[in-house]
Design an enzyme around this catalytic site. Sequence first.
Site, PDB file in Angstrom:
ATOM      1  N   GLU A  66      51.163  25.322  19.097  1.00  0.00           N
ATOM      2  CA  GLU A  66      50.271  26.412  18.715  1.00  0.00           C
ATOM      3  C   GLU A  66      50.898  27.805  18.718  1.00  0.00           C
ATOM      4  OE1 GLU A  66      47.029  25.852  21.369  1.00  0.00           O
ATOM      5  OE2 GLU A  66      48.205  26.384  23.135  1.00  0.00           O
ATOM      6  N   GLU A 125      37.504  46.730  40.597  1.00  0.00           N
ATOM      7  CA  GLU A 125      38.799  46.035  40.737  1.00  0.00           C
ATOM      8  C   GLU A 125      39.699  46.210  39.523  1.00  0.00           C
ATOM      9  OE1 GLU A 125      35.882  44.644  40.279  1.00  0.00           O
ATOM     10  OE2 GLU A 125      35.957  42.751  39.181  1.00  0.00           O
ATOM     11  N   PRO A 157      67.187  21.911  32.346  1.00  0.00           N
ATOM     12  CA  PRO A 157      65.919  22.289  31.704  1.00  0.00           C
ATOM     13  C   PRO A 157      66.036  23.604  30.924  1.00  0.00           C
ATOM     14  CG  PRO A 157      65.545  21.610  33.982  1.00  0.00           C
ATOM     15  CD  PRO A 157      67.026  21.693  33.794  1.00  0.00           C
ATOM     16  N   THR A 158      66.803  24.549  31.455  1.00  0.00           N
ATOM     17  CA  THR A 158      66.992  25.816  30.745  1.00  0.00           C
ATOM     18  C   THR A 158      67.758  25.585  29.442  1.00  0.00           C
ATOM     19  OG1 THR A 158      66.937  27.095  32.771  1.00  0.00           O
ATOM     20  CG2 THR A 158      68.090  28.107  30.932  1.00  0.00           C
ATOM     21  N   GLU A 211      54.339  39.989  25.270  1.00  0.00           N
ATOM     22  CA  GLU A 211      54.437  38.715  25.991  1.00  0.00           C
ATOM     23  C   GLU A 211      53.756  37.644  25.145  1.00  0.00           C
ATOM     24  OE1 GLU A 211      52.264  38.663  29.715  1.00  0.00           O
ATOM     25  OE2 GLU A 211      52.414  36.483  29.813  1.00  0.00           O
ATOM     26  N   LEU A 260      55.394  30.632  35.143  1.00  0.00           N
ATOM     27  CA  LEU A 260      56.632  31.159  35.732  1.00  0.00           C
ATOM     28  C   LEU A 260      56.521  32.660  36.005  1.00  0.00           C
ATOM     29  CD1 LEU A 260      59.539  29.390  33.807  1.00  0.00           C
ATOM     30  CD2 LEU A 260      58.793  29.039  36.161  1.00  0.00           C
ATOM     31  N   HIS A 264      32.850  47.103  37.727  1.00  0.00           N
ATOM     32  CA  HIS A 264      33.971  46.342  38.290  1.00  0.00           C
ATOM     33  C   HIS A 264      35.099  47.290  38.714  1.00  0.00           C
ATOM     34  CE1 HIS A 264      32.769  42.195  37.122  1.00  0.00           C
ATOM     35  NE2 HIS A 264      32.008  42.872  36.284  1.00  0.00           N
ATOM     36  N   CYS A 292      29.083  43.793  40.944  1.00  0.00           N
ATOM     37  CA  CYS A 292      28.307  43.325  39.794  1.00  0.00           C
ATOM     38  C   CYS A 292      27.256  42.299  40.242  1.00  0.00           C
ATOM     39  CB  CYS A 292      29.233  42.811  38.705  1.00  0.00           C
ATOM     40  SG  CYS A 292      28.449  42.907  37.088  1.00  0.00           S
ATOM     41  N   LEU A 293      27.506  41.004  40.068  1.00  0.00           N
ATOM     42  CA  LEU A 293      26.539  40.018  40.550  1.00  0.00           C
ATOM     43  C   LEU A 293      26.329  40.197  42.061  1.00  0.00           C
ATOM     44  CD1 LEU A 293      24.864  37.439  39.858  1.00  0.00           C
ATOM     45  CD2 LEU A 293      26.822  36.137  40.628  1.00  0.00           C
TER      46      LEU A 293
HETATM   47  N1  GLN Z   1      25.532  37.691  35.600  1.00  0.00           N
HETATM   48  C1  GLN Z   1      25.312  39.077  35.888  1.00  0.00           C
HETATM   49  C2  GLN Z   1      24.964  39.854  34.624  1.00  0.00           C
HETATM   50  O1  GLN Z   1      25.260  39.418  33.524  1.00  0.00           O
HETATM   51  C3  GLN Z   1      26.503  39.693  36.593  1.00  0.00           C
HETATM   52  C4  GLN Z   1      27.760  39.694  35.761  1.00  0.00           C
HETATM   53  C5  GLN Z   1      29.009  39.980  36.539  1.00  0.00           C
HETATM   54  O2  GLN Z   1      29.047  39.790  37.762  1.00  0.00           O
HETATM   55  N2  GLN Z   1      30.074  40.395  35.849  1.00  0.00           N
HETATM   56  O3  GLN Z   1      24.386  40.910  34.715  1.00  0.00           O
END
Ligand code: GLN
Length: 565
Positions: A155, A518, A196-197, A146, A20, A516, A390-391
């Site tokens: 659980e 992002e 439901p609420t 949260e 939700l 990363h 990364c990858l």
């Molecule tokens: N598998 C790759 C590594 O471990 C890239 C990891 C990823 O993209 N976060 O280096």
Amino acid sequence: MARPKNVKHIFVTGGVVSSLGKGILSASLGLLLKSRGLRVAIQKYDPYINVDPGTMSPYQHGEVYVTDDGAETDLDLGHYERFLDEPTSQASNLTMGRVYKSVIDKERQGEYLGGTVQVVPHVIDEIKEKMNEQARSGSLDVLITEIGGTIGDIESLPFLEAMRQMKLDLGPRNLLNIHLTLVPYIKAACELKTKPTQHSVKMLLETGIQPDILVCRSEKPLSREIKNKVGHFCNLHESDVIGLNDCDTIYDVPLTLLNEQLDRRVLKKLNIKKYKEPEFAYWSEFLKKVKHPTDGEVTIAICGKYTEYPDAYKSILEAFVHAGAGNNVRVNVRLVRAEDAEENGHDVTAALKGVHGVLVAPGFGDRGIEGKIRFIRHARENDIPFFGICLGMQCASIEFARNVCNLGEANSTEFNKRCRQPVIDLMEHQKKVKEKGGTMRLGSYPCILKEGTRAYRAYGKFLINERHRHRYEFNNDYRDIFEEHEMAFSGTSPNGELAEIIELKSHRWFVGVQFHPEYKSRVHSVHPLFLGFVGAAKEFALGKSQLSFEPDALPLQQPEAPVQG
Ligand code: GLN
């Protein structure tokens, strides 16, 4: 530092069905309270027994979000950071697994002095202790927690019991429960249904918890009459029943809740008297650009292996929303299955038709790798903006080695242990690592940028800090041959040893990053590389030549202090 008892607590629970948007509700409420001048932190309690989500498949759990201090956490923490513009940490994500682990460790060390260790009181006390630690840890006015899962799940009961006890300990003006439910619209009857609420609140009452505020998700606006009815059956005044209509974008939610006066109800109930009027000019401007961009649209292909499950790429998708607004364009994302392109007859050109940028996503394992490499080759050879994360950066290195440097057997030892030209290899300190959980290169590390490169121009500074999650790295034995073929190592670890950013000099926009980016894109500070990548895609869409494109030059900034060495 605020004493824990001065910190006001808000617990967000969910009822009726999952998904939700408790995370977005928590993040939005946090933003509203921050804009009132309060110091806010948000944390997530997850009921599962895994110590953290780091070992879970993205199909099970979606993206694993990584914090500066290297914690592998729930993706909701990404929303908290994107909305609140405050860093989270390991302490912001408690799992039942972590609670039990801590209790069992204490038992083994004899800390319970011969007692029988039980859920009540020991597990509950452990949760309360963690809660107090977190409340004590910063100068906080409000701590929002949260609770994952849905009321009725077995659980999450210990978390609910801890909340019930804490309300008794702290008093009703210091702890609130906000319960998020669904009020479905039944088309055949043209009616919103409140049952439901009511049932969900009844279940909460069975655990001894009376919600203080109900937030009701619905397809249609909640009339005053419906609010009154819900309130009547759930022991609440109608002003404590907040309507949350489905929104066009998650970034609408804070303003919808502001309109519904959720923050005012919270301030009143928690007896908070010192606050200011909220200011949302920046947010509204951002929203305007998200919904009605004036410079057209671009299509970006995200090439990965979890394409049926977009939650696996949550932060990347959100970073594109931010970067779209930053460039005043709509970013349409096309998720492309890397595996499909592994088949020989697959038409990569057709799959990327109408695409203005290709992003190759992070990931683990060899499924889809050869497909990713074909997509990268297409982007490189056709001057289509490319971003490898990364990858994705590792695949770009393999593609470049094979097709430009003539290293026909280039690969990563992740996919072929005996590969003869390992351009990507296990990091030295990973070679002895056997355990899986929390053992990668994780969290924030400094990176030095080379002047004159695209990366340097995007960030506008020499020293950056970015978050990592990987075991493999670029093999320096191949640096020279890469450089001879015009691949620049524009970002490295401060000692120069680890390749963190690669970029092609002769391409419109071809950047691969070992980290990363992002994770660090936020509404209030769009990530410079996403901004630059979408900017390049926009130029490409407009049919501008490579030479006419100059990425936004940001003003130079002071270098940040490194977080980890
Ligand atoms: N598998 C790759 C590594 O471990 C890239 C990891 C990823 O993209 N976060 O280096």
